[in-house]
Motif scaffolding. Structure first.
Motif, PDB file in Angstrom:
ATOM      1  N   GLY A 206      43.360 -67.857  22.766  1.00  0.00           N
ATOM      2  CA  GLY A 206      44.420 -68.733  21.911  1.00  0.00           C
ATOM      3  C   GLY A 206      44.630 -67.954  20.646  1.00  0.00           C
ATOM      4  O   GLY A 206      43.828 -67.833  19.904  1.00  0.00           O
ATOM      5  N   LEU A 207      45.909 -67.902  20.386  1.00  0.00           N
ATOM      6  CA  LEU A 207      46.183 -67.373  18.981  1.00  0.00           C
ATOM      7  C   LEU A 207      47.510 -68.033  18.497  1.00  0.00           C
ATOM      8  O   LEU A 207      48.311 -68.432  19.211  1.00  0.00           O
ATOM      9  CB  LEU A 207      46.795 -65.735  19.229  1.00  0.00           C
ATOM     10  N   ALA A 208      47.101 -68.535  17.294  1.00  0.00           N
ATOM     11  CA  ALA A 208      48.247 -69.115  16.530  1.00  0.00           C
ATOM     12  C   ALA A 208      48.586 -68.677  15.017  1.00  0.00           C
ATOM     13  O   ALA A 208      47.720 -68.578  14.387  1.00  0.00           O
ATOM     14  CB  ALA A 208      47.669 -70.743  16.260  1.00  0.00           C
ATOM     15  N   ALA A 209      49.912 -68.208  15.054  1.00  0.00           N
ATOM     16  CA  ALA A 209      50.325 -67.647  13.741  1.00  0.00           C
ATOM     17  C   ALA A 209      50.756 -68.776  12.810  1.00  0.00           C
ATOM     18  O   ALA A 209      51.880 -69.033  12.593  1.00  0.00           O
ATOM     19  CB  ALA A 209      51.452 -66.897  13.898  1.00  0.00           C
ATOM     20  N   TYR A 210      49.580 -69.553  12.170  1.00  0.00           N
ATOM     21  CA  TYR A 210      49.782 -70.795  11.454  1.00  0.00           C
ATOM     22  C   TYR A 210      50.245 -70.421   9.974  1.00  0.00           C
ATOM     23  O   TYR A 210      50.693 -71.386   9.264  1.00  0.00           O
ATOM     24  CB  TYR A 210      48.682 -71.529  11.478  1.00  0.00           C
ATOM     25  N   ALA A 211      50.241 -69.162   9.480  1.00  0.00           N
ATOM     26  CA  ALA A 211      50.324 -68.599   8.195  1.00  0.00           C
ATOM     27  C   ALA A 211      51.065 -67.330   8.032  1.00  0.00           C
ATOM     28  O   ALA A 211      50.970 -66.697   8.966  1.00  0.00           O
ATOM     29  CB  ALA A 211      49.078 -68.688   7.259  1.00  0.00           C
ATOM     30  N   PRO A 212      51.815 -66.967   7.089  1.00  0.00           N
ATOM     31  CA  PRO A 212      52.383 -65.916   7.284  1.00  0.00           C
ATOM     32  C   PRO A 212      51.581 -64.754   7.096  1.00  0.00           C
ATOM     33  O   PRO A 212      51.920 -63.645   7.654  1.00  0.00           O
ATOM     34  CB  PRO A 212      53.154 -65.897   5.829  1.00  0.00           C
ATOM     35  N   ASP A 213      50.108 -64.987   6.795  1.00  0.00           N
ATOM     36  CA  ASP A 213      49.136 -63.547   6.518  1.00  0.00           C
ATOM     37  C   ASP A 213      48.228 -63.678   7.317  1.00  0.00           C
ATOM     38  O   ASP A 213      47.233 -62.993   7.260  1.00  0.00           O
ATOM     39  CB  ASP A 213      48.935 -63.483   4.927  1.00  0.00           C
ATOM     40  N   GLU A 214      47.973 -64.727   8.105  1.00  0.00           N
ATOM     41  CA  GLU A 214      46.949 -64.945   9.020  1.00  0.00           C
ATOM     42  C   GLU A 214      47.143 -65.561  10.397  1.00  0.00           C
ATOM     43  O   GLU A 214      48.213 -66.114  10.592  1.00  0.00           O
ATOM     44  CB  GLU A 214      45.864 -66.303   8.433  1.00  0.00           C
ATOM     45  N   VAL A 215      46.174 -65.236  11.200  1.00  0.00           N
ATOM     46  CA  VAL A 215      46.382 -65.742  12.768  1.00  0.00           C
ATOM     47  C   VAL A 215      44.991 -66.391  13.265  1.00  0.00           C
ATOM     48  O   VAL A 215      44.028 -65.865  12.713  1.00  0.00           O
ATOM     49  CB  VAL A 215      46.836 -64.649  13.761  1.00  0.00           C
ATOM     50  N   SER A 216      45.164 -67.526  13.469  1.00  0.00           N
ATOM     51  CA  SER A 216      43.874 -68.461  14.049  1.00  0.00           C
ATOM     52  C   SER A 216      43.512 -67.964  15.703  1.00  0.00           C
ATOM     53  O   SER A 216      44.606 -68.006  16.468  1.00  0.00           O
ATOM     54  CB  SER A 216      44.115 -69.937  14.034  1.00  0.00           C
ATOM     55  N   VAL A 217      42.394 -67.392  15.639  1.00  0.00           N
ATOM     56  CA  VAL A 217      42.027 -66.966  16.928  1.00  0.00           C
ATOM     57  C   VAL A 217      40.838 -68.053  17.641  1.00  0.00           C
ATOM     58  O   VAL A 217      39.869 -68.516  17.007  1.00  0.00           O
ATOM     59  CB  VAL A 217      41.245 -65.499  16.680  1.00  0.00           C
ATOM     60  N   LEU A 218      41.173 -68.257  18.868  1.00  0.00           N
ATOM     61  CA  LEU A 218      40.114 -69.009  19.851  1.00  0.00           C
ATOM     62  C   LEU A 218      39.839 -68.368  20.961  1.00  0.00           C
ATOM     63  O   LEU A 218      40.808 -67.913  21.791  1.00  0.00           O
ATOM     64  CB  LEU A 218      40.917 -70.433  19.771  1.00  0.00           C
ATOM     65  N   TRP A 219      38.463 -68.173  21.344  1.00  0.00           N
ATOM     66  CA  TRP A 219      38.067 -67.698  22.438  1.00  0.00           C
ATOM     67  C   TRP A 219      37.297 -68.789  23.268  1.00  0.00           C
ATOM     68  O   TRP A 219      36.486 -69.370  22.876  1.00  0.00           O
ATOM     69  CB  TRP A 219      37.294 -66.562  22.019  1.00  0.00           C
ATOM     70  N   GLY A 220      37.831 -69.076  24.357  1.00  0.00           N
ATOM     71  CA  GLY A 220      37.241 -70.002  25.274  1.00  0.00           C
ATOM     72  C   GLY A 220      35.876 -69.627  26.209  1.00  0.00           C
ATOM     73  O   GLY A 220      35.870 -68.442  26.589  1.00  0.00           O
ATOM     74  N   ILE A 221      34.983 -70.467  26.225  1.00  0.00           N
ATOM     75  CA  ILE A 221      33.683 -70.015  26.692  1.00  0.00           C
ATOM     76  C   ILE A 221      33.332 -71.393  27.633  1.00  0.00           C
ATOM     77  O   ILE A 221      33.816 -72.285  27.258  1.00  0.00           O
ATOM     78  CB  ILE A 221      32.480 -69.781  25.712  1.00  0.00           C
ATOM     79  N   ARG A 222      32.353 -71.044  28.546  1.00  0.00           N
ATOM     80  CA  ARG A 222      31.987 -72.251  29.593  1.00  0.00           C
ATOM     81  C   ARG A 222      31.038 -73.103  28.408  1.00  0.00           C
ATOM     82  O   ARG A 222      30.260 -72.483  27.263  1.00  0.00           O
ATOM     83  CB  ARG A 222      30.814 -71.776  30.449  1.00  0.00           C
ATOM     84  N   SER A 223      30.811 -74.514  28.778  1.00  0.00           N
ATOM     85  CA  SER A 223      30.129 -75.245  27.767  1.00  0.00           C
ATOM     86  C   SER A 223      28.476 -74.798  28.075  1.00  0.00           C
ATOM     87  O   SER A 223      27.987 -74.456  29.103  1.00  0.00           O
ATOM     88  CB  SER A 223      30.229 -76.598  28.491  1.00  0.00           C
ATOM     89  N   GLY A 224      27.959 -74.724  27.006  1.00  0.00           N
ATOM     90  CA  GLY A 224      26.386 -74.277  27.107  1.00  0.00           C
ATOM     91  C   GLY A 224      26.160 -72.820  26.977  1.00  0.00           C
ATOM     92  O   GLY A 224      24.961 -72.388  27.113  1.00  0.00           O
ATOM     93  N   SER A 225      27.292 -72.043  26.669  1.00  0.00           N
ATOM     94  CA  SER A 225      27.330 -70.473  27.067  1.00  0.00           C
ATOM     95  C   SER A 225      26.859 -69.735  25.664  1.00  0.00           C
ATOM     96  O   SER A 225      27.085 -68.541  25.630  1.00  0.00           O
ATOM     97  CB  SER A 225      28.046 -70.273  27.748  1.00  0.00           C
ATOM     98  N   PHE A 226      27.088 -70.687  24.485  1.00  0.00           N
ATOM     99  CA  PHE A 226      27.224 -69.806  23.284  1.00  0.00           C
ATOM    100  C   PHE A 226      26.051 -68.991  23.031  1.00  0.00           C
ATOM    101  O   PHE A 226      26.056 -67.746  22.723  1.00  0.00           O
ATOM    102  CB  PHE A 226      27.477 -70.872  22.015  1.00  0.00           C
ATOM    103  N   ASP A 227      24.956 -69.269  23.498  1.00  0.00           N
ATOM    104  CA  ASP A 227      23.776 -68.355  22.951  1.00  0.00           C
ATOM    105  C   ASP A 227      23.738 -67.250  23.800  1.00  0.00           C
ATOM    106  O   ASP A 227      23.449 -66.315  23.447  1.00  0.00           O
ATOM    107  CB  ASP A 227      22.400 -69.252  23.539  1.00  0.00           C
TER     108      ASP A 227
END
Length: 630
Positions: free
Chosen positions: A218-239
């Motif tokens: 997911g990408l959100a152009a919330y600001a003129p000079d920044e983009v917010s980035v979201l990467w989806g993962i399965r629950s419990g898989s961060f490690d």
């Protein structure tokens, strides 16, 4: 230290988030005194930025803070949805009829919070108690709520009030004090997020990317000079993700959106990103005697689709309307407050249901029909949220009849999420077939995009290809369609019957028929299509002769009547085809959900029982019944 009276007000709002402050402002505007009790003392540190839809901007405008919020925010044009690199759906706020504003906003949490506080502090009926923790809800000798006890700077204080509004977040102590339990959500979804420099020429949109090997971005152009980035993962898989290495993590993102490469160069490592879990819940009830829950206290959803703060602001608007009446009538019982929950809960539950099905990053078959279901859901969710509460308080009559799925309430039953969830679990081969099939030509692609944007139901490309084959193999030359909408199936059939054939198109909406006519003209088959505008049954009676193929895709309640009048005019060797026989999964439970499903089930049974027909049920799209007349 002994308790001492802090103040006496009509309503106490616990929590100074934007939605709690919005409700406080609305009650003040209605003539009621309000105090806010909040545990925070420093409101400058929150970096969260939120998507605010046009309908929620209207809420800000009605409360007098829109201009202050917009002065320090960035406008967004809409959203895009990509699957395997192809944009399969797009929505622009400026194109939504009746949208209160032609844009959305990327709003930092602190900006909205301070805009409300600046207005509230001007009001003589408002008080705020910072650095305060609510310890108990107080009741009189008759068990009626009459205040809250809280601690501030080590002192025990009491605030007398008639109503308490809990807006203190997911783990709300106030909700617990009221004895209201919650039901945990079932989604298997976590996220890794960070901010990155916005690439050159990047559109001002919210972009969702899905890849068929389970990558979600997911990408959100919330600001003129920044983009917010979201990467989806399965629950419990961060490690597990961390163990693969930071560079591997970045390359996974770039495999979905290569244009981000220059933006990711400045990231040093895991210290530059944040890991989010979404435990989620929906409270068993949102009201009790003297108590209301709003925002994430009542319902905590995932970030998928960026709807949480919008839902919270709509909660505040609805709850304030109910609370103002209840306070004026001096009746803040659960029964008096219940109209707020009745108005708001159905939409929230439907969005939660959609998120459960759509947001999980490891759902099998995330391309193909599954992707189109998610695209349709996003399209409808964004349109409804953009329009605001007026879009879902009254469902359009056409939608209720099953003859159209135009703009209106977001409801997964109005899109084929249930049947596509069936595909996720049992029929990945259908998704494989969808992706293997040749892509639509430009005209059919344009029709598909128009259908997603306007929420016009179409038969879909796989079912369209089957219709072409059925007409071609049977040698059909005269075809009648009961319900043709935007002409997608009409063009498939017209191409199959050839220059000597004739397809009779029917549609009750003159504007939709005119749009279909333009598409049919572009496809080069207008010479073999007769467009009949008006009641399809009357049109059928007005056309003389028998037919080689009859397609039934009309108001589902009319299916039995269509079958009864159509069968005698179907030639020997002809085909009767009924679409939507699965009815979004209702077939799996015996067509028990609504009258439309019951009528479809009756028609399917009649086709199977008819001795002159050899009928086959085909699990393609939302299901087809094909009857061959012997």
């Amino acid at each position: 230290m002994s308790d001492y009276l802090a103040s006496k007000v009509d309503a106490c709002v616990v929590g100074a988030g934007p939605h709690g402050l919005a409700l406080a402002k609305a009650l003040l505007d209605a003539g009621h005194s309000v105090a806010v009790v909040d545990r925070e003392t420093d409101r400058s540190s929150k970096r969260q930025t939120m998507l605010i839809q046009p309908g929620a901007i209207k809420v800000l405008d009605s409360l007098g803070v829109r201009e202050a919020v917009e002065a320090d925010t960035h406008r967004l044009d809409g959203y895009d949805y990509y699957v395997d690199g192809d944009r399969i759906a797009a929505l622009r706020y400026a194109d939504i009829e009746d949208s209160p504003f032609a844009y959305g906003l990327g709003v930092p949490y602190r900006v909205m919070q301070h805009a409300f506080l600046d207005e509230l502090l001007k009001h003589p009926g408002f008080q705020i108690f910072d650095g305060s923790v609510v310890g108990s809800l107080l009741k009189d000798a008759y068990g009626v709520l009459n205040g809250v006890a809280f601690t501030q700077d080590g002192a025990e204080r009491v605030l007398e009030c008639r109503l308490v509004v809990a807006a203190d977040g997911e783990g709300s102590p106030t909700r617990d004090l009221a004895g209201i339990p919650v039901q945990p959500a079932a989604w298997d979804y976590e996220a890794i997020t960070f901010l990155a420099p916005r690439p050159d020429d990047w559109p001002s949109v919210l972009s969702n990317y899905r890849a068929s090997d389970n990558r979600y971005l997911g990408l959100a152009a919330y600001a003129p000079d920044e983009v917010s980035v979201l990467w989806g993962i399965r629950s419990g898989s961060f490690d597990e993700v961390k163990a693969q290495g930071f560079e591997t993590f970045l390359e996974r993102i770039l495999s979905v959106e290569p244009r981000l490469r220059p933006s990711l160069k400045g990231l040093r490592g895991w210290e530059d990103v944040r890991h989010h879990t979404f435990p989620g819940h929906i409270a068993d009830t949102w009201v009790a005697d003297g108590v209301m829950l709003i925002g994430s206290t009542a319902h905590s959803l995932t970030t998928f689709g960026g709807q949480n703060m919008n839902l919270a602001l709509y909660d505040a608007q609805s709850a304030a309307r109910t609370a103002a009446r209840a306070l004026a009538e001096n009746d803040v019982s659960a029964g008096s407050l219940a109209e707020y929950e009745k108005e708001r809960r159905p939409l929230v539950e439907n969005i939660a249901k959609f998120q459960t099905q759509a947001a999980a990053p490891d759902t099998d078959g995330s391309g193909g029909p599954a992707a189109q279901a998610v695209a349709a859901g996003l399209q409808q969710m964004f349109r409804s949220m953009a329009l605001g509460p007026s879009a879902w308080q009254t469902a359009p009559a056409a939608s209720a009849a099953g003859s159209s799925r135009g703009p209106g309430a977001f409801d997964p039953s109005m899109i084929p999420t249930e049947i596509y969830r069936f595909d996720f679990r049992y029929d990945a081969a259908l998704n494989w077939a969808w992706k293997k099939a040749p892509k639509n030509d430009p005209v059919m692609t344009e029709i598909g995009m128009y259908a997603w944007e306007k929420n016009v139901p179409i038969i879909g490309p796989l079912s369209g290809r089957l219709l072409w084959q059925l007409a071609k193999m049977s040698g059909a030359k005269r075809v009648f369609e009961f319900g043709s909408a935007v002409g997608f199936s009409t063009i498939w059939l017209a191409r199959a019957v050839g220059p000597e054939g004739k397809v009779y198109y029917t549609e009750s909406d003159p504007e939709l028929a005119a749009k279909a006519a333009s598409f049919i003209e572009k496809a080069g088959v207008s010479d073999r299509v007769e467009i009949l505008v008006g009641d399809a049954m009357e049109s059928f009676r007005s056309v003389e002769g028998d037919f080689d193929l009859i397609l039934c895709d009309i108001d589902k309640r009319l299916y039995p009547e269509v079958f009864a009048v159509a069968l005698p005019r179907l030639v020997g060797g002809g085909l009767f085809v009924a679409d939507n026989i699965f009815w979004n999964g209702d077939a799996l439970t015996g067509y028990t959900r609504d009258p439309m499903g019951k009528a479809i089930g009756e028609t399917v049974d009649a086709m199977l029982a008819e001795e002159s027909l050899f009928t086959t049920l085909i699990p393609l799209g939302d299901g087809l019944a094909v009857g061959y007349k012997e």
